[in-house]
Design an enzyme around this catalytic site. Structure first.
Site, short mmCIF file in Angstrom:
data_model
loop_
_atom_site.label_atom_id
_atom_site.label_comp_id
_atom_site.label_asym_id
_atom_site.label_seq_id
_atom_site.Cartn_x
_atom_site.Cartn_y
_atom_site.Cartn_z
N ASP A 1 71.99 25.16 18.95
CA ASP A 1 71.28 25.70 20.17
C ASP A 1 70.63 25.28 21.07
OD1 ASP A 1 72.98 27.47 17.94
OD2 ASP A 1 71.60 28.44 17.38
N TRP B 1 81.16 25.97 15.93
CA TRP B 1 80.65 26.07 15.10
C TRP B 1 81.83 25.27 14.28
CZ3 TRP B 1 76.40 24.92 12.56
CH2 TRP B 1 75.52 25.35 13.27
C1 FRU Z 1 72.86 29.71 15.94
C2 FRU Z 1 72.43 29.64 14.76
C3 FRU Z 1 71.25 30.37 15.16
C4 FRU Z 1 70.03 29.68 14.39
C5 FRU Z 1 70.91 28.55 14.34
C6 FRU Z 1 70.48 27.44 12.63
O1 FRU Z 1 74.42 28.59 16.12
O2 FRU Z 1 73.01 30.00 13.54
O3 FRU Z 1 71.42 32.13 14.80
O4 FRU Z 1 68.74 30.02 14.64
O5 FRU Z 1 72.10 28.31 14.80
O6 FRU Z 1 69.93 25.96 13.29
#
Ligand code: FRU
Length: 497
Positions: free
Chosen positions: A40, A308
């Protein structure tokens, strides 16, 4: 400032690795991690004359690991300079990861990061549990010190039934009266996702205000990375739901999705009243968008250009570069007829070189002189010729072996994308389609290509499709085809390296 061993180690590792990755193994105008893994966007903000973009970061491998915050700055949102890793998981409250968050300039001139600290704690029965809390760090745009009073938001601030294990991704902003708000993601008692709104007078001491909206187990499970702002008379929530199910009457795809909710916001009652839900981006790779309000008033969004599900298996072909994860081209947002419109930031025009333009009547298949390349900004418009047409296609990143196909199907007014032959070597999804406005066979596509990506903006940004490509840069052919006749207008710019 005392840098922890974990942070020093990450900084030493990345500075050594940065020098070893040639520029030709990175995109020209998309941010990639200094080295290793990125997810992110975090802390997307304007601070002391520069755009700052942090990111979820694990420098040591091409997979997710204990989260650090990587850091880069830019003056044009397109060309990024890597700065040293900003935060590492090095305290009792964030030792299992510094998860996503945001950034803001404080009245005393410091840059404040608000992020999720993840801690794993052993339970009396010997099992381990995760706790997520919201934390702060203050800095000068390069070095950040975690706040001694962390965490500033924890289980005590949650509404009844809210899960302290799934409480993350704070997005902070300042109101005109100087007070602060943030939204954060939480898992309510029904196991779905919710967006919580908090309030603070000083940005440090916080109180729970209200639940802005929740999935009610209809729009995926946990809602990650919420953002909330007013735009062109609407209140907007952006969020990325986990575990969505595709349904026949929506454009949602399975897995980790991305949606925006439009509505109205009653600031006195703290109530968001939802009017509509729609997909933000219809491509194969788009997640966890975050926006900033630029000094000139533009609401600009970036996002993780990855999915993901396609990184749980090693999807990269041999010879792929030693980083994983990119950010999308930042986009200016607006609302038209209640719908979100996205256009690449206008700064992109400053990188335009080598204009090539054609206006031709096309029947069958054609290549146009000078229309080729892999690092470009190209606008293609079609309208029906005398005999009309059913499908219109663009083949790009093409040679004898590779091609990616964008196709418009007039009868159903859908746009499809197929990157089956784009160089991936795993069986992850390679096709998507989305409904577009039926404009009597007229269609405009703006296509951004970089070394490892393809972004499509349909009809002035009414829909977007964002995708990763692993096609070798030598495959740079572009062809146009239709099964009838179209009037075709093409304007292509190479983007300066
Ligand atoms: C989203 C997420 C967030 C979290 C982060 C962990 O892609 O799962 O909710 O803060 O990535 O890397």
């Amino acid at each position: 400032m005392n840098l922890s061993h974990t942070l020093q180690k990450a900084r030493a590792y990345e500075s050594h690795s940065l020098a070893a990755i040639p520029e030709t193994q990175r995109p020209v105008y998309h941010l990639t991690p200094a080295v290793g893994w990125m997810n992110d966007p975090n802390g997307f903000s304007w601070y002391q004359g520069k755009y700052h973009l942090f990111y979820q970061y694990y420098p040591y491998d091409l997979r997710w690991g204990p989260m650090h915050w990587g850091h880069a700055v830019s003056t044009d949102l397109l060309h990024w300079e890597h700065l040293p890793c900003a935060m590492a998981p090095d305290t009792s409250y964030d030792g299992a990861g510094c998860f996503s968050g945001s950034a803001i300039t404080m009245p005393d001139g410091r840059h404040m990061l608000m992020y999720t600290g993840v801690a794993r704690k052993e339970q009396p029965d010997g099992s381990w549990k995760e706790f997520q809390t919201q934390c702060l760090a203050f800095g000068d745009g390069e070095n950040y010190e975690k706040y001694a009073g962390n965490p500033v938001l924890d289980a005590r601030h949650l509404p009844e039934g809210g899960s302290p294990a799934d409480f993350r991704d704070p997005k902070i902003w300042q109101e005109e009266d100087g007070s602060y708000r943030c939204v954060a993601a939480n898992r309510p008692a029904d196991g779905g996702g919710s967006v919580l709104l908090f309030r603070s007078e000083d940005g440090i001491h916080w109180d729970f205000e209200t639940t802005l909206d929740q999935s009610r187990n209809q729009l995926g499970g946990m809602w990650e990375c919420p953002d909330f702002f007013l735009l062109d008379g609407k209140a907007l929530i952006l969020t990325s739901p986990m575990n969505m199910c595709a349904t026949k009457d929506t454009d949602f795809h399975n897995g980790n999705g991305n949606i925006y909710l439009t509505g109205s916001f009653d600031a006195v009652k703290g109530q968001f009243i939802r009017e509509s839900v729609a997909v933000i981006d219809h491509g194969l790779e788009f997640y966890a968008p975050q926006t900033l309000l630029a000094p000139d008033g533009r609401r600009i969004m970036t996002a993780w250009m990855q999915s993901w599900d396609s990184c749980t298996t090693p999807v990269r072909p041999a010879g792929a570069p030693p980083w994983l994860g990119q950010m999308v081209t930042p986009r200016e947002l607006s609302i038209k007829d209640g719908k979100l419109i996205q256009t690449p930031v206008r700064e992109l025009a400053n990188a335009h070189t080598g204009r090539v333009a054609h206006s031709v009547a096309l029947s069958g298949e054609a290549q146009l002189p000078g229309v080729e390349g892999r690092i470009l900004d190209m606008t293609v418009s079609v309208k029906p010729g005398t005999n009309g047409y059913d499908t219109f296609s663009i083949f790009l990143a093409a040679d004898g072996q590779y091609e990616t196909v964008i196709r418009y199907h007039r009868a159903s007014s859908t746009l499809s994308l197929d990157r089956t032959y784009s160089g991936f070597c795993r069986d992850v999804p390679h096709q998507r389609q989305c409904a577009v406005r039926d404009a009597e066979g007229q269609l405009t596509l703006r296509i951004l290509l970089d070394r490892y990506s393809l972004e499509i903006f349909v009809n002035g940004g009414e829909q977007t499709l964002t995708n990763v490509l692993y096609t070798p840069e030598t495959a740079e052919g572009i062809r146009f085809a239709c099964d009838g006749q179209v009037q075709l207008d093409v304007e292509k710019y190479t983007l300066a390296r």
